[in-house]
Design an enzyme around this catalytic site. Structure first.
Site, PDB file in Angstrom:
ATOM      1  N   SER A  52       0.833  -1.198   0.000  1.00  0.00           N
ATOM      2  CA  SER A  52       0.000   0.000   0.000  1.00  0.00           C
ATOM      3  C   SER A  52       0.865   1.244   0.000  1.00  0.00           C
ATOM      4  CB  SER A  52      -0.859  -0.027   1.265  1.00  0.00           C
ATOM      5  OG  SER A  52      -1.448   1.221   1.485  1.00  0.00           O
TER       6      SER A  52
ATOM      7  N   TYR B  38      -1.474  -0.745  10.781  1.00  0.00           N
ATOM      8  CA  TYR B  38      -1.802  -1.393   9.503  1.00  0.00           C
ATOM      9  C   TYR B  38      -0.655  -1.201   8.509  1.00  0.00           C
ATOM     10  CZ  TYR B  38      -3.574  -1.590   4.728  1.00  0.00           C
ATOM     11  OH  TYR B  38      -3.707  -1.839   3.375  1.00  0.00           O
TER      12      TYR B  38
ATOM     13  N   LYS C  79       2.271  -3.885   6.514  1.00  0.00           N
ATOM     14  CA  LYS C  79       2.642  -3.949   5.084  1.00  0.00           C
ATOM     15  C   LYS C  79       4.151  -3.771   4.930  1.00  0.00           C
ATOM     16  CE  LYS C  79      -1.452  -4.580   3.486  1.00  0.00           C
ATOM     17  NZ  LYS C  79      -1.827  -5.819   2.845  1.00  0.00           N
TER      18      LYS C  79
HETATM   19  P1  NAD Z   1     -11.040  -6.708   1.688  1.00  0.00           P
HETATM   20  O1  NAD Z   1     -11.191  -6.669   3.154  1.00  0.00           O
HETATM   21  O2  NAD Z   1     -12.228  -6.495   0.843  1.00  0.00           O
HETATM   22  O3  NAD Z   1     -10.345  -8.081   1.258  1.00  0.00           O
HETATM   23  C1  NAD Z   1      -9.474  -8.778   2.079  1.00  0.00           C
HETATM   24  C2  NAD Z   1      -9.934 -10.221   2.144  1.00  0.00           C
HETATM   25  O4  NAD Z   1      -9.057 -10.978   2.960  1.00  0.00           O
HETATM   26  C3  NAD Z   1     -11.312 -10.355   2.761  1.00  0.00           C
HETATM   27  O5  NAD Z   1     -12.113 -11.128   1.909  1.00  0.00           O
HETATM   28  C4  NAD Z   1     -11.065 -11.045   4.077  1.00  0.00           C
HETATM   29  O6  NAD Z   1     -12.163 -11.867   4.444  1.00  0.00           O
HETATM   30  C5  NAD Z   1      -9.817 -11.822   3.796  1.00  0.00           C
HETATM   31  N1  NAD Z   1      -8.990 -12.125   4.968  1.00  0.00           N
HETATM   32  C6  NAD Z   1      -8.532 -11.280   5.911  1.00  0.00           C
HETATM   33  N2  NAD Z   1      -7.823 -11.952   6.812  1.00  0.00           N
HETATM   34  C7  NAD Z   1      -7.805 -13.255   6.446  1.00  0.00           C
HETATM   35  C8  NAD Z   1      -7.229 -14.422   6.978  1.00  0.00           C
HETATM   36  N3  NAD Z   1      -6.516 -14.420   8.111  1.00  0.00           N
HETATM   37  N4  NAD Z   1      -7.417 -15.581   6.342  1.00  0.00           N
HETATM   38  C9  NAD Z   1      -8.132 -15.632   5.199  1.00  0.00           C
HETATM   39  N5  NAD Z   1      -8.699 -14.550   4.654  1.00  0.00           N
HETATM   40  C10 NAD Z   1      -8.547 -13.365   5.272  1.00  0.00           C
HETATM   41  O7  NAD Z   1      -9.911  -5.653   1.318  1.00  0.00           O
HETATM   42  P2  NAD Z   1      -9.427  -5.120  -0.096  1.00  0.00           P
HETATM   43  O8  NAD Z   1      -9.731  -3.685  -0.169  1.00  0.00           O
HETATM   44  O9  NAD Z   1      -9.863  -6.004  -1.177  1.00  0.00           O
HETATM   45  O10 NAD Z   1      -7.860  -5.230   0.102  1.00  0.00           O
HETATM   46  C11 NAD Z   1      -7.114  -6.313  -0.387  1.00  0.00           C
HETATM   47  C12 NAD Z   1      -5.652  -6.096  -0.063  1.00  0.00           C
HETATM   48  O11 NAD Z   1      -5.210  -4.881  -0.626  1.00  0.00           O
HETATM   49  C13 NAD Z   1      -5.371  -5.998   1.439  1.00  0.00           C
HETATM   50  O12 NAD Z   1      -4.139  -6.635   1.683  1.00  0.00           O
HETATM   51  C14 NAD Z   1      -5.223  -4.517   1.666  1.00  0.00           C
HETATM   52  O13 NAD Z   1      -4.398  -4.240   2.758  1.00  0.00           O
HETATM   53  C15 NAD Z   1      -4.604  -4.069   0.371  1.00  0.00           C
HETATM   54  N6  NAD Z   1      -4.852  -2.660   0.058  1.00  0.00           N
HETATM   55  C16 NAD Z   1      -6.128  -2.193   0.021  1.00  0.00           C
HETATM   56  C17 NAD Z   1      -6.357  -0.855  -0.269  1.00  0.00           C
HETATM   57  C18 NAD Z   1      -7.757  -0.306  -0.283  1.00  0.00           C
HETATM   58  O14 NAD Z   1      -7.898   0.906  -0.154  1.00  0.00           O
HETATM   59  N7  NAD Z   1      -8.786  -1.112  -0.454  1.00  0.00           N
HETATM   60  C19 NAD Z   1      -5.285  -0.005  -0.538  1.00  0.00           C
HETATM   61  C20 NAD Z   1      -4.008  -0.523  -0.494  1.00  0.00           C
HETATM   62  C21 NAD Z   1      -3.801  -1.856  -0.209  1.00  0.00           C
HETATM   63  C1  WQD Z   2      -9.436   9.942   1.015  1.00  0.00           C
HETATM   64  C2  WQD Z   2      -9.601  11.421   1.249  1.00  0.00           C
HETATM   65  C3  WQD Z   2      -9.843  12.042   3.534  1.00  0.00           C
HETATM   66  C4  WQD Z   2     -13.659  10.027   4.182  1.00  0.00           C
HETATM   67  C5  WQD Z   2      -6.706   4.967   2.954  1.00  0.00           C
HETATM   68  C6  WQD Z   2      -5.589   4.290   3.659  1.00  0.00           C
HETATM   69  C7  WQD Z   2      -4.560   3.832   2.677  1.00  0.00           C
HETATM   70  C8  WQD Z   2      -5.187   2.952   1.611  1.00  0.00           C
HETATM   71  C9  WQD Z   2      -6.358   3.601   1.001  1.00  0.00           C
HETATM   72  C10 WQD Z   2      -5.052   0.663   2.382  1.00  0.00           C
HETATM   73  C11 WQD Z   2      -8.811  11.923   2.424  1.00  0.00           C
HETATM   74  C12 WQD Z   2     -11.100  12.344   2.753  1.00  0.00           C
HETATM   75  C13 WQD Z   2     -12.498  10.521   3.601  1.00  0.00           C
HETATM   76  C14 WQD Z   2     -14.643  10.938   4.600  1.00  0.00           C
HETATM   77  C15 WQD Z   2     -13.292  12.738   3.797  1.00  0.00           C
HETATM   78  N1  WQD Z   2      -5.678   1.735   2.168  1.00  0.00           N
HETATM   79  N2  WQD Z   2     -12.322  11.852   3.412  1.00  0.00           N
HETATM   80  N3  WQD Z   2     -14.420  12.270   4.380  1.00  0.00           N
HETATM   81  O1  WQD Z   2      -6.955   7.941   3.817  1.00  0.00           O
HETATM   82  O2  WQD Z   2      -6.284   8.389   1.428  1.00  0.00           O
HETATM   83  O3  WQD Z   2      -6.231   6.099   2.279  1.00  0.00           O
HETATM   84  O4  WQD Z   2      -7.267   4.048   1.995  1.00  0.00           O
HETATM   85  O5  WQD Z   2      -3.923   0.418   2.226  1.00  0.00           O
HETATM   86  O6  WQD Z   2      -3.607   3.142   3.370  1.00  0.00           O
HETATM   87  O7  WQD Z   2      -5.034   5.210   4.567  1.00  0.00           O
HETATM   88  O8  WQD Z   2      -8.381   7.150   1.875  1.00  0.00           O
HETATM   89  O9  WQD Z   2     -10.756   7.195   1.321  1.00  0.00           O
HETATM   90  O10 WQD Z   2     -10.075   7.346   3.742  1.00  0.00           O
HETATM   91  O11 WQD Z   2      -9.643   9.258   2.247  1.00  0.00           O
HETATM   92  O12 WQD Z   2     -13.140  13.941   3.622  1.00  0.00           O
HETATM   93  O13 WQD Z   2     -15.671  10.560   5.157  1.00  0.00           O
HETATM   94  O14 WQD Z   2     -10.982  11.659   1.560  1.00  0.00           O
HETATM   95  O15 WQD Z   2      -9.540  13.079   4.420  1.00  0.00           O
HETATM   96  O16 WQD Z   2      -8.342  13.186   2.089  1.00  0.00           O
HETATM   97  P1  WQD Z   2      -6.907   7.523   2.422  1.00  0.00           P
HETATM   98  P2  WQD Z   2      -9.790   7.670   2.335  1.00  0.00           P
END
Ligand code: NAD
Ligand code: WQD
Length: 684
Positions: A126, A154, A158
């Site tokens: 991430s 979190y 990563k």
């Molecule tokens: P999500 O929660 O929708 O998907 C994660 C999945 O992993 C879920 O289905 C959950 O049930 C499963 N899971 C969690 N722990 C588990 C375990 N111990 N055993 C088996 N399954 C397990 O999240 P997502 O948004 O699809 O994210 C997927 C990946 O991408 C994650 O690693 C997350 O950290 C990373 N990521 C997400 C974002 C985002 O904003 N969505 C941004 C950057 C990175």
């Molecule tokens: C986006 C913008 C908020 C909600 C997060 C994680 C990052 C990655 C992606 C996993 C920001 C603003 C948000 C609201 C708002 N995830 N906001 N009102 O914080 O950029 O990233 O998700 O790896 O690690 O930190 O995403 O969607 O929360 O926020 O004004 O109700 O929207 O301040 O500027 P963020 P976000």
């Protein structure tokens, strides 16, 4: 290419979209997910969209023994590792759970991989590993070499996992490791069938805004408008989840073409920054109205700008994000309006319907209203049960294995590709004679030996909506019947859509003769083979029926139509009491002119009603089809039931239509065309 990729967390938001792309690119997929933040329905929908089986295991990644079993079972070539807990705020409150799940889960996964000599991994990292990149000069847009400094537990998980993977590569440089650092994934699948389904109050901007738009939340709080941007709100790199999913295929392909091992990071972003207001306006445009918001104070931990420098992924992986924020907003709005509560539907539940509890191909799906309950299963897309006022009004088995027994008289099943009889198991189409296997003397009955009753349908796509204050549930199943299967020509996609309200079950039957089918024409005739019984006993004797027609297709000794219409032995347009002496197995004619190939736009016509003195339930059947087979179940011979335990109303085209020139147009479907019909069973 038929390489298996293990996808951890494949039922989740990004995982489910990636599974679709993997399948579209010819990979076979095994998903492991403990469903702690997702639903199996996402996998069922992936199968529905791709029409491919996805092997699924409800396994916690920290359970090494179960994980090893999955590796033992499939020739896994590589892993895409999504499974993790991902809520930044939550991670500051329960850090141990985050370290345990994310790091513990990864260590177990890597242990299983090592044991099975699987050394290719694509890891979901991430942008959060960079922390506040604005603390340096010239680090926006953020390149991969930007120093890491995650600011929450979190992000630290990563960061640590990246280091674990780097150390493993250091010890054994055969490992191929792609670290993908995602920026802000948004949007949903353009089909409207998959999207993000956050539990509780959403943390992220667009999921929150979507809930405001459908009225689940009052207004959006904008966290600060005093940042140094064009409108004062923070800047992020929002990337459409489908583009992001494609980035994983690009990474896998890149690894595959390498000669040796590698450890390398790639940013997956668009390279463009958008402010909170930019996103807000784009989403309001997709919704078609201004949504309420309020600017509140800054959120702790937020930084001004997190925009990717995506050049490395663009040049090395030959991948770039193509979709816009507008595309993402449009797709998110479609997903939200079509699934306002995500995958979660209050009055619906499912369980595996197989002796093997890991066999997700056959599940039993139950929808419950106060005095009405309906269950469907995937094998045959059957109606397994309908309960009205506590009375089971269709014949069905509680044990899944009973459906596979030879004595099962097609209980509740979808019948196809051609319902009823094909005379002498032969027909001619476009000058070619097709010969089928006979399964009823010299005829082919109900699609033959391997008919739709024996196929595992994908889905269902379960949805709920309100109409005139009524709660309506729909369940859509599909199955692709390939050219040559069971002797029939042409590729056909069969879709069975059930619509349930508090007193009825309607079925829409569609058979699409696919555009790239190898033949010009095929034949289709679909029905449902439920046996109804409103008597509250094992026998339907005493049921009083009344039909719209008394005209039946005259049949010869082989039960094949002669082409003539004749009145039946008892005039069923008048109330008629069913008994051993008053039984039926005839095709009744609703419209002597027959029908075209797609009758879905025709009006539903009530063709029969039934009552029984033992219950106060009135059964009504309506259809758009030109005929129905009334079969009073004289031949039922399966344990637990007896002859006349149920009666069938099989809406369909005329029996053996293909072998009668004047009827053949009812069943011949040209390439690109769809067969269609409807039936509705009401219990009032
Ligand atoms: P999500 O929660 O929708 O998907 C994660 C999945 O992993 C879920 O289905 C959950 O049930 C499963 N899971 C969690 N722990 C588990 C375990 N111990 N055993 C088996 N399954 C397990 O999240 P997502 O948004 O699809 O994210 C997927 C990946 O991408 C994650 O690693 C997350 O950290 C990373 N990521 C997400 C974002 C985002 O904003 N969505 C941004 C950057 C990175
Ligand atoms: C986006 C913008 C908020 C909600 C997060 C994680 C990052 C990655 C992606 C996993 C920001 C603003 C948000 C609201 C708002 N995830 N906001 N009102 O914080 O950029 O990233 O998700 O790896 O690690 O930190 O995403 O969607 O929360 O926020 O004004 O109700 O929207 O301040 O500027 P963020 P976000």
């Amino acid at each position: 290419m038929s390489e298996y990729i293990l996808v951890t967390g494949g039922a989740g938001y990004i995982g489910s979209h990636t599974v679709i792309e993997l399948i579209n690119n010819g990979y076979k997929v095994v998903v492991v997910d403990n469903l702690c933040n997702s639903s199996y329905d996402a996998i069922a929908r992936v199968e529905f969209i791709t029409k491919q089986k996805v092997d699924f295991f409800d396994v916690d990644l920290r359970d090494l023994e179960s994980l090893n079993k999955v590796f033992d079972k499939f020739p896994i070539k590589g892993v895409i590792h999504f499974a993790a807990l991902k809520a930044v705020g939550e991670s500051t409150k329960i850090p141990l759970a985050y370290y345990d799940n994310n790091i513990g889960g990864t260590i177990t996964l890597l242990t299983a991989m090592q044991k099975h000599e699987v050394k290719t991994i694509v890891f979901s990292s991430s942008a959060t590993v960079y922390g506040d990149a604005t603390r340096f000069e010239n680090m926006i847009p953020i390149p991969e070499h930007c120093p890491n400094d995650p600011t929450n537990p979190y992000g630290k998980t990563k960061f640590m996992i990246e280091h674990i993977l780097k150390d493993i590569y250091g010890a054994d440089n055969q490992w191929q490791t792609a670290i993908l650092r995602y920026f802000n994934p948004i949007g949903a699948h353009p089909s409207g069938l998959l999207g993000e389904d956050p539990l509780g109050i959403p943390n992220n901007l667009l999921p929150y805004l979507a809930q405001v738009a459908i009225g689940r939340r009052e207004k959006l709080s904008i966290f600060g408008n005093d940042y140094d941007s064009h409108d004062g709100t923070p800047i992020r790199d929002y990337i459409h989840v489908v583009d992001l999913a494609k980035g994983h295929i690009a990474a896998l392909n890149y690894l595959k073409n390498l000669n040796g091992g590698l450890y390398r990071e790639w940013n997956l972003g668009t390279g463009n920054g958008s402010t909170v207001f930019d996103v807000y306006h784009a989403f309001c445009k997709a919704v078609g109205k201004e949504l309420p918001y309020e600017v509140v104070g800054r959120r702790g931990g937020d930084v001004l700008n997190l925009t990717a420098n995506a050049t490395r992924a663009n040049t090395e992986l030959k991948w770039e994000a193509k979709l816009t924020i507008e595309d993402a907003c449009k797709d998110l709005w479609k997903w939200t309006t079509e699934n306002p509560f995500g995958f979660n539907i209050d009055n619906y539940e499912w369980k595996v319907f197989s002796d093997d509890k890991e066999d997700y191909r056959n599940r039993l799906h139950t929808v419950k209203y106060d005095n009405f309950e309906v269950s469907f299963a995937n094998r045959g897309a059957i109606i397994q049960k309908i309960v009205k006022n506590g009375i089971n009004v269709v014949c069905g088995f509680d044990e899944p294995s009973r459906y596979i027994e030879k004595s099962n008289p097609f209980f509740g099943t979808t019948v196809g590709r051609v319902a009823n009889r094909i005379g002498h198991s032969k027909f001619e189409l476009n000058g070619k004679t097709y010969t089928l296997e006979s399964n009823e003397s010299s005829n082919t009955l109900h699609g033959g030996l391997d008919g739709y009753d024996k196929q595992y349908f994908f889905g269902p796509v379960a949805k709920q909506f309100k109409k005139d204050d009524k709660i309506i549930n729909t369940f859509e199943f599909n199955y692709v019947d390939k050219d040559g299967h069971n002797g029939f020509p042409g590729d056909v996609e069969c879709t069975i859509k059930y619509t349930v309200d508090d007193s009825s079950v309607a079925i829409e039957f569609v058979g699409e003769h696919l555009k790239d089918s190898p033949v010009e024409e095929t034949i289709i005739n679909l029905t449902n083979h439920s046996y109804f019984n409103i008597s509250n006993t094992k026998s339907t004797d005493g049921t009083v029926i009344k039909a719209i027609t008394n005209k039946q297709l005259e049949v010869n000794d082989e039960l094949l139509p002669t082409g003539k219409f004749v009145p039946t032995h008892t005039d069923i347009t008048k109330p008629t009491t069913l008994s051993a002496d008053c039984a039926f197995d005839y095709c009744f004619v609703v419209d002597g002119n027959g029908s075209g190939i797609d009758t879905r736009d025709s009006e539903l016509k009530q063709v029969i009603e039934a009552t029984h003195p033992n219950s106060n339930i009135k059964f009504i059947a309506e259809t758009t089809d030109p005929s129905f087979q009334l079969y009073t179940g004289i031949g039922i011979n399966t344990p637990g039931f007896e002859p006349r335990s149920g009666f069938c109303i099989e809406n369909a085209r005329f029996v053996d239509a293909i072998n009668h020139k004047e009827w053949a147009n009812q069943v011949i479907v040209k390439k690109g065309q769809s067969y269609g019909s409807k039936v509705k069973y009401s219990f009032v």
